[in-house]
Design a protein around this motif. Structure first.
Motif, PDB file in Angstrom:
ATOM      1  N   ASP A 124       0.626 -43.531 -25.088  1.00 37.76           N
ATOM      2  CA  ASP A 124       1.222 -43.537 -26.429  1.00 37.76           C
ATOM      3  C   ASP A 124       2.169 -44.717 -26.621  1.00 37.76           C
ATOM      4  OD1 ASP A 124      -0.072 -41.274 -27.179  1.00 37.76           O
ATOM      5  OD2 ASP A 124       1.629 -39.921 -26.831  1.00 37.76           O
ATOM      6  N   TYR A 163       6.252 -52.235 -25.524  1.00 36.44           N
ATOM      7  CA  TYR A 163       5.130 -53.055 -25.995  1.00 36.44           C
ATOM      8  C   TYR A 163       5.672 -54.322 -26.652  1.00 36.44           C
ATOM      9  CZ  TYR A 163       1.401 -54.760 -28.962  1.00 36.44           C
ATOM     10  OH  TYR A 163       0.477 -55.567 -29.569  1.00 36.44           O
ATOM     11  N   PHE A 164       5.039 -55.461 -26.380  1.00 38.69           N
ATOM     12  CA  PHE A 164       5.295 -56.650 -27.196  1.00 38.69           C
ATOM     13  C   PHE A 164       4.143 -57.630 -27.036  1.00 38.69           C
ATOM     14  CE2 PHE A 164       6.866 -60.644 -28.681  1.00 38.69           C
ATOM     15  CZ  PHE A 164       7.497 -60.254 -29.848  1.00 38.69           C
ATOM     16  N   ARG A 172       2.756 -60.949 -38.316  1.00 37.10           N
ATOM     17  CA  ARG A 172       4.023 -60.321 -38.710  1.00 37.10           C
ATOM     18  C   ARG A 172       4.686 -61.160 -39.804  1.00 37.10           C
ATOM     19  NH1 ARG A 172       4.377 -58.449 -32.885  1.00 37.10           N
ATOM     20  NH2 ARG A 172       5.071 -60.486 -32.175  1.00 37.10           N
ATOM     21  N   ASP A 187       9.079 -48.992 -40.861  1.00 34.57           N
ATOM     22  CA  ASP A 187       8.106 -49.372 -39.838  1.00 34.57           C
ATOM     23  C   ASP A 187       7.903 -48.138 -38.969  1.00 34.57           C
ATOM     24  OD1 ASP A 187       6.580 -50.310 -37.794  1.00 34.57           O
ATOM     25  OD2 ASP A 187       7.736 -52.145 -37.468  1.00 34.57           O
ATOM     26  N   PHE A 189       6.034 -47.602 -36.426  1.00 27.32           N
ATOM     27  CA  PHE A 189       5.825 -47.853 -34.988  1.00 27.32           C
ATOM     28  C   PHE A 189       6.561 -49.159 -34.652  1.00 27.32           C
ATOM     29  CE2 PHE A 189       2.036 -45.983 -36.988  1.00 27.32           C
ATOM     30  CZ  PHE A 189       2.099 -44.715 -36.424  1.00 27.32           C
ATOM     31  N   GLY A 191       8.607 -50.580 -32.316  1.00 27.12           N
ATOM     32  CA  GLY A 191       8.808 -51.349 -31.086  1.00 27.12           C
ATOM     33  C   GLY A 191      10.215 -51.932 -31.052  1.00 27.12           C
ATOM     34  N   ASN A 212       9.315 -44.465 -28.181  1.00 32.49           N
ATOM     35  CA  ASN A 212       9.825 -44.983 -26.909  1.00 32.49           C
ATOM     36  C   ASN A 212      11.349 -45.201 -27.003  1.00 32.49           C
ATOM     37  OD1 ASN A 212      10.526 -46.510 -24.692  1.00 32.49           O
ATOM     38  ND2 ASN A 212       8.744 -47.886 -24.825  1.00 32.49           N
ATOM     39  N   VAL A 239       6.999 -40.156 -35.284  1.00 36.24           N
ATOM     40  CA  VAL A 239       7.201 -40.411 -36.719  1.00 36.24           C
ATOM     41  C   VAL A 239       6.688 -39.245 -37.570  1.00 36.24           C
ATOM     42  CG1 VAL A 239       5.050 -41.720 -37.029  1.00 36.24           C
ATOM     43  CG2 VAL A 239       7.031 -42.210 -38.484  1.00 36.24           C
ATOM     44  N   ARG A 240       5.780 -38.435 -37.019  1.00 36.43           N
ATOM     45  CA  ARG A 240       5.308 -37.265 -37.797  1.00 36.43           C
ATOM     46  C   ARG A 240       6.416 -36.233 -37.958  1.00 36.43           C
ATOM     47  NH1 ARG A 240      -0.172 -37.373 -34.336  1.00 36.43           N
ATOM     48  NH2 ARG A 240       1.445 -37.529 -32.755  1.00 36.43           N
ATOM     49  N   ASN A 256       1.575 -50.247 -37.489  1.00 41.79           N
ATOM     50  CA  ASN A 256       0.919 -51.086 -36.485  1.00 41.79           C
ATOM     51  C   ASN A 256       0.681 -50.286 -35.202  1.00 41.79           C
ATOM     52  OD1 ASN A 256      -0.046 -53.176 -34.945  1.00 41.79           O
ATOM     53  ND2 ASN A 256       1.953 -54.073 -34.558  1.00 41.79           N
ATOM     54  N   LEU A 257      -0.266 -49.357 -35.301  1.00 43.41           N
ATOM     55  CA  LEU A 257      -0.726 -48.615 -34.116  1.00 43.41           C
ATOM     56  C   LEU A 257      -2.245 -48.528 -34.268  1.00 43.41           C
ATOM     57  CD1 LEU A 257       0.321 -47.054 -31.587  1.00 43.41           C
ATOM     58  CD2 LEU A 257       0.187 -44.983 -32.982  1.00 43.41           C
TER      59      LEU A 257
HETATM   60  N1  SAM Z   1       5.398 -52.905 -34.298  1.00 42.12           N
HETATM   61  C1  SAM Z   1       5.726 -53.271 -32.943  1.00 42.12           C
HETATM   62  C2  SAM Z   1       5.278 -54.671 -32.634  1.00 42.12           C
HETATM   63  O1  SAM Z   1       4.590 -55.306 -33.444  1.00 42.12           O
HETATM   64  O2  SAM Z   1       5.635 -55.183 -31.563  1.00 42.12           O
HETATM   65  C3  SAM Z   1       5.170 -52.278 -31.921  1.00 42.12           C
HETATM   66  C4  SAM Z   1       3.718 -51.960 -32.077  1.00 42.12           C
HETATM   67  S1  SAM Z   1       3.008 -51.084 -30.708  1.00 42.12           S
HETATM   68  C5  SAM Z   1       1.307 -51.475 -30.965  1.00 42.12           C
HETATM   69  C6  SAM Z   1       3.046 -49.404 -31.209  1.00 42.12           C
HETATM   70  C7  SAM Z   1       4.383 -48.703 -31.021  1.00 42.12           C
HETATM   71  O3  SAM Z   1       4.239 -47.364 -31.528  1.00 42.12           O
HETATM   72  C8  SAM Z   1       4.843 -48.563 -29.589  1.00 42.12           C
HETATM   73  O4  SAM Z   1       6.127 -49.117 -29.439  1.00 42.12           O
HETATM   74  C9  SAM Z   1       4.862 -47.036 -29.335  1.00 42.12           C
HETATM   75  O5  SAM Z   1       5.924 -46.632 -28.506  1.00 42.12           O
HETATM   76  C10 SAM Z   1       5.007 -46.477 -30.747  1.00 42.12           C
HETATM   77  N2  SAM Z   1       4.486 -45.116 -30.966  1.00 42.12           N
HETATM   78  C11 SAM Z   1       3.361 -44.552 -30.454  1.00 42.12           C
HETATM   79  N3  SAM Z   1       3.208 -43.307 -30.918  1.00 42.12           N
HETATM   80  C12 SAM Z   1       4.225 -43.072 -31.772  1.00 42.12           C
HETATM   81  C13 SAM Z   1       4.617 -41.965 -32.579  1.00 42.12           C
HETATM   82  N4  SAM Z   1       3.920 -40.830 -32.574  1.00 42.12           N
HETATM   83  N5  SAM Z   1       5.712 -42.078 -33.353  1.00 42.12           N
HETATM   84  C14 SAM Z   1       6.446 -43.240 -33.339  1.00 42.12           C
HETATM   85  N6  SAM Z   1       6.134 -44.306 -32.585  1.00 42.12           N
HETATM   86  C15 SAM Z   1       5.050 -44.233 -31.812  1.00 42.12           C
END
Ligand code: SAM
Length: 332
Positions: A124, A163-164, A172, A187, A189, A191, A212, A239-240, A256-257
């Motif tokens: 995740d 993640y980065f 972006r 946002d 997700f 990060g 995270n 986020v849900r 962005n997931l």
């Molecule tokens: N937007 C950032 C970037 O561009 O660097 C991070 C994108 S990364 C692909 C996805 C992020 O979503 C991760 O940091 C992860 O921890 C977070 N994530 C995963 N599931 C999530 C959830 N259910 N609610 C919130 N964040 C979540």
């Protein structure tokens, strides 16, 4: 030795160099060349420079006299990415990886640690495993921690815990440039904040959510570093579970997931205000890269008119698979 260079008319040289420096693309080991009215600026990543819209050509450019490059030491030009003062390899052969790492540290590049990708991003939290190939003393900082500069903003992050990807810098920038002053953005997700911070810097009030806890700590630190902490709320959680606390309020949402964004569209619909732009990332087969996302959004956004404003290919993700973004206006 032939290096990728951005070619621009001479009078655009300084402006271009500044833009490339802001995107961390300047190849400091090689010299700028002027030839027949054009200027050739060596870059570290040809693909990224092309995505910025530049004309990239390969040509001979001299190395800086005083700079020893990894290629000088190895006798071949290794492939690596730079993120802050860390170099990142993607090598299968451990001996070759170690030789390259030693040459990078022995060269005059401003690099103090070399990592090799040891897994794909996973779980995740989308964090990958790393092998530390070589590292100098970094004042007690772990070799995976670094400060990355992107479009004028600094991001502190640790690759072993968050993640980065620097490869998404241009994307972006495309999205965050659309943000207007006084918008309310979410946002989902977030990060370490590479969407949140530029949006806040444009005057938006931004909520960044991430599962995270370490990413949220970095997001808070990065908001502070970049002087936008007053416009950023960083929330750790799924986020849900968070969406209902910010219902009906967002003018702009970033999702962005890409592998599972469709599972979160109900939460996005909860967050969206009466007129909201959704930036929805997806990874799909090249035969129909936008259709599945578009259908999922229409199904989830009941009560809204759905207008797809942009269908944008971000990059090729794997053979026949594309990473895409749908910019969608939801109006109630
Ligand atoms: N937007 C950032 C970037 O561009 O660097 C991070 C994108 S990364 C692909 C996805 C992020 O979503 C991760 O940091 C992860 O921890 C977070 N994530 C995963 N599931 C999530 C959830 N259910 N609610 C919130 N964040 C979540």
């Amino acid at each position: 030795m032939e290096r990728p260079c951005v070619r621009v008319p001479r009078e655009a040289g300084e402006r271009t160099r500044e833009t490339l420096a802001a995107a961390d693309l300047v190849d400091e080991a090689h010299e700028i060349v002027v030839d027949d009215g054009d200027i050739y600026l060596p870059v570290t990543d040809a693909d990224a420079a092309e995505r910025e819209g530049y004309d990239v050509v390969y040509r001979d450019v001299p190395t800086h006299d005083t700079q020893r490059t990894p290629a000088d030491l190895l006798g071949f030009d290794p492939s690596y990415e730079r993120l802050g003062d860390v170099a990142i390899l993607d090598e299968d052969d451990p001996d070759r990886a170690r030789r390259i790492a030693d040459a990078i540290l022995d060269s005059d590049l401003p690099v103090r640690a070399v990592l090799d990708r040891a897994s794909k991003v996973k779980g995740d939290l989308r964090v990958r495993d790393w092998t530390v190939l070589a590292a100098e003393d970094r004042d007690g900082r772990p070799p995976t921690e670094l400060v990355h500069r992107e479009y004028g903003f600094d991001y502190l992050l640790d690759l072993s815990t968050v993640y980065f990807s620097p490869r998404l810098a241009t994307e972006r920038h495309r999205v965050t440039e659309q943000t207007a002053e006084d918008e309310r953005a979410v946002d989902m997700f977030a990060g370490v904040g590479p969407f949140v911070i530029p949006m806040a810097a444009r005057g938006a009030t931004v909520v960044g959510v991430d599962l995270n806890p370490t990413a949220i700590e970095f997001l808070r630190e990065n908001a502070h570093r970049n002087g936008v902490e007053e416009r950023v709320t960083a929330i750790q959680g799924d986020v849900r579970d968070v969406a209902a606390d910010h219902a009906d309020a967002a003018d702009r949402i970033v999702m962005n997931l890409p592998h599972s964004a469709d599972d979160f569209l109900d939460a996005a619909a909860t967050l969206a205000g009466d007129d909201c732009v959704l930036h929805y990332y997806d990874i799909q087969h090249e035969d129909d890269p936008f259709g599945p996302g578009e259908r999922a959004i229409r199904e989830a956004a009941t009560g809204y008119d759905v207008d797809v404003e942009t269908r944008h290919v971000v990059r090729s993700y794997a053979p026949h698979e594309l990473n895409v973004c749908l910019d969608v206006r939801l109006s109630r």
